[in-house]
Enzyme design. Structure first.
Site, PDB file in Angstrom:
ATOM      1  CE  LYS A 185      -4.121   1.879   2.284  1.00 37.88           C
ATOM      2  NZ  LYS A 185      -5.218   1.568   3.214  1.00 37.88           N
ATOM      3  CG  ASP A 188      -8.980   1.467   4.155  1.00 37.72           C
ATOM      4  OD1 ASP A 188      -7.988   2.118   4.521  1.00 37.72           O
ATOM      5  OD2 ASP A 188      -9.821   1.911   3.345  1.00 37.72           O
ATOM      6  CG  LEU A 238      -6.073 -10.286   3.170  1.00 38.12           C
ATOM      7  CD1 LEU A 238      -7.146  -9.407   3.789  1.00 38.12           C
ATOM      8  CD2 LEU A 238      -5.751 -11.458   4.090  1.00 38.12           C
ATOM      9  CG  ASP A 290     -13.756   4.210   5.987  1.00 44.42           C
ATOM     10  OD1 ASP A 290     -14.976   4.437   5.775  1.00 44.42           O
ATOM     11  OD2 ASP A 290     -12.903   4.260   5.089  1.00 44.42           O
ATOM     12  CG  ASN A 338     -12.549  -0.048   3.938  1.00 48.36           C
ATOM     13  OD1 ASN A 338     -11.876  -0.186   2.910  1.00 48.36           O
ATOM     14  ND2 ASN A 338     -12.877   1.127   4.439  1.00 48.36           N
TER      15      ASN A 338
END
Ligand code: ADP
Ligand code: MN
Length: 266
Positions: A82, A220, A154, A203, A208
Site C-alpha cells: 500500500k 483499511d 489476502l 471506516d 473495507n
C-alpha cells in the site's frame, strides 16, 4: 541471490516520463522517485522480489500486488504493497481521526503532507499488528518504510485478491444462512476489535471487508482510533449503522443498532 526485478511499468519512472501524453493521463499512478527508492530497498532486503500491477487505485493510496521468494526453491509468497499518496486534499477530512489520538500528539505534523502520509502508514501498520495479533483475520503487516506498507496479500496463490464483501458472489442455495452467519461473524469481529484491540475501525463497511470462503477479513485501518479517542463512540455508531444497513439490504434480520452497540461495548 534471487532475481530481484520490478515488473511494474510505474516503477520505471524515468522511462515513463519519456512516454507520450496518453500515458501521462495515468500519471496519477506513476510512482515518484522516493517511492521507487523505497521499493528498490525493500527488494534488496528481500521483503519483496517483484512488484506487479495495481490492485486498487484510490484517492489516498494505491495498492499493488507483489511477490516475495523467501527461499530459493520455495514457493512464492503473495504480498500487497500500500503506497499512500502525498495528496494534501484528501488529508483534510482525516484530521478528525488524528485529533484526540494520544498516540499521535505532535501537532507539528499538520500541514506537512509528507509527514502526514508517513503518519497514516504508521497508524495502519500498528493497527494491523494489533488486530492481527488479536486473532482477527486481516492482512499480516510485514514491513513499513515511510509511506510504503508491505503486508500479506489476502488472495489466492496466483495473486488474485479476494473480493470486497460488496462484490462477494454468495449464490449457493444456502445463501441466506451464509449471510446470516457472516453478520454474526462481523459482530464478533467488531466486539473483539473493541474489547481486545481497544480499537474502533471508523471506516467499516462492505468496502473495507474482504470475503473468501465464508470468512471475513478486515482491511483499511489507517483511520482506526483507540477507544478512548473522544469521538470513538460516534465512529463506532457509524460503523454499526453502515454494516447493519448493508446486511439489512442483503435480507438479514439484523439486531437493532442499539443492541449491537451494547453488545460491542459491554
Ligand atoms: P483505500 O480504500 O484507502 O484506497 P484500502 O486499504 O481499502 O485503501 O485498499 C484498497 C483496495 O485494495 C481494497 O478495497 C482491496 O480491494 C485491496 N486491498 C487492500 N489491501 C489488500 C490486501 N492486503 N490483500 C488484498 N487486497 C487488498
Ligand atoms: Mn478502503
Amino acid at each position: 541471490k534471487h532475481a530481484a526485478k520490478i515488473r511494474l511499468d510505474d516503477v520505471k519512472g524515468e522511462q515513463s516520463r519519456e512516454k507520450d501524453k496518453a500515458d501521462r493521463a495515468t500519471s496519477e499512478q506513476v510512482l515518484d522517485q522516493r517511492t521507487r527508492m523505497i521499493l528498490l530497498q525493500m527488494i534488496n532486503r528481500g521483503f519483496v522480489s517483484e512488484v506487479h500491477g495495481a490492485i486498487s487505485t484510490g484517492k489516498e493510496a494505491n495498492v499493488y500486488g507483489a511477490v516475495a521468494y523467501p527461499d530459493l526453491d520455495g514457493p512464492p509468497i503473495q504480498r500487497a504493497i500500500k503506497v499512500y499518496k502525498t495528496a494534501i486534499l484528501s488529508f483534510k477530512d482525516r484530521e478528525r481521526y488524528i485529533t484526540g489520538e494520544h498516540r499521535f500528539k505532535s501537532g507539528a505534523e499538520k500541514g506537512n503532507s509528507r509527514k502526514m502520509v508517513k503518519l497514516w502508514a504508521e497508524k495502519e501498520f500498528r493497527n494491523l499488528r494489533r488486530i492481527h495479533s488479536a486473532g482477527i483475520k486481516c492482512p499480516e503487516p510485514i514491513q513499513l518504510k515511510l509511506h510504503v506498507l508491505v503486508m500479506e496479500l489476502l488472495g489466492d496463490r496466483k495473486g488474485y485478491a479476494y473480493p470486497r464483501l460488496r462484490d462477494a458472489a454468495i449464490s449457493s442455495e444456502d445463501a441466506e444462512e451464509v449471510w446470516r452467519s457472516l453478520y454474526i461473524q462481523l459482530l464478533g469481529i467488531m466486539r473483539r476489535m473493541y474489547q481486545v484491540c481497544r480499537l474502533v475501525h471508523a471506516d467499516l463497511s462492505e468496502y473495507n471487508i474482504l470475503y473468501n470462503d465464508r470468512q471475513l477479513y478486515i482491511i483499511d485501518v489507517s483511520q482506526s482510533v483507540e477507544h478512548d479517542h473522544p469521538r470513538s463512540l460516534e465512529f463506532l455508531r457509524m460503523d454499526i449503522k453502515n454494516t447493519g444497513d448493508f446486511f439489512r439490504r442483503e435480507g438479514v434480520e439484523t439486531l437493532s443498532d442499539r443492541t449491537v452497540f451494547d453488545f460491542i461495548t459491554a
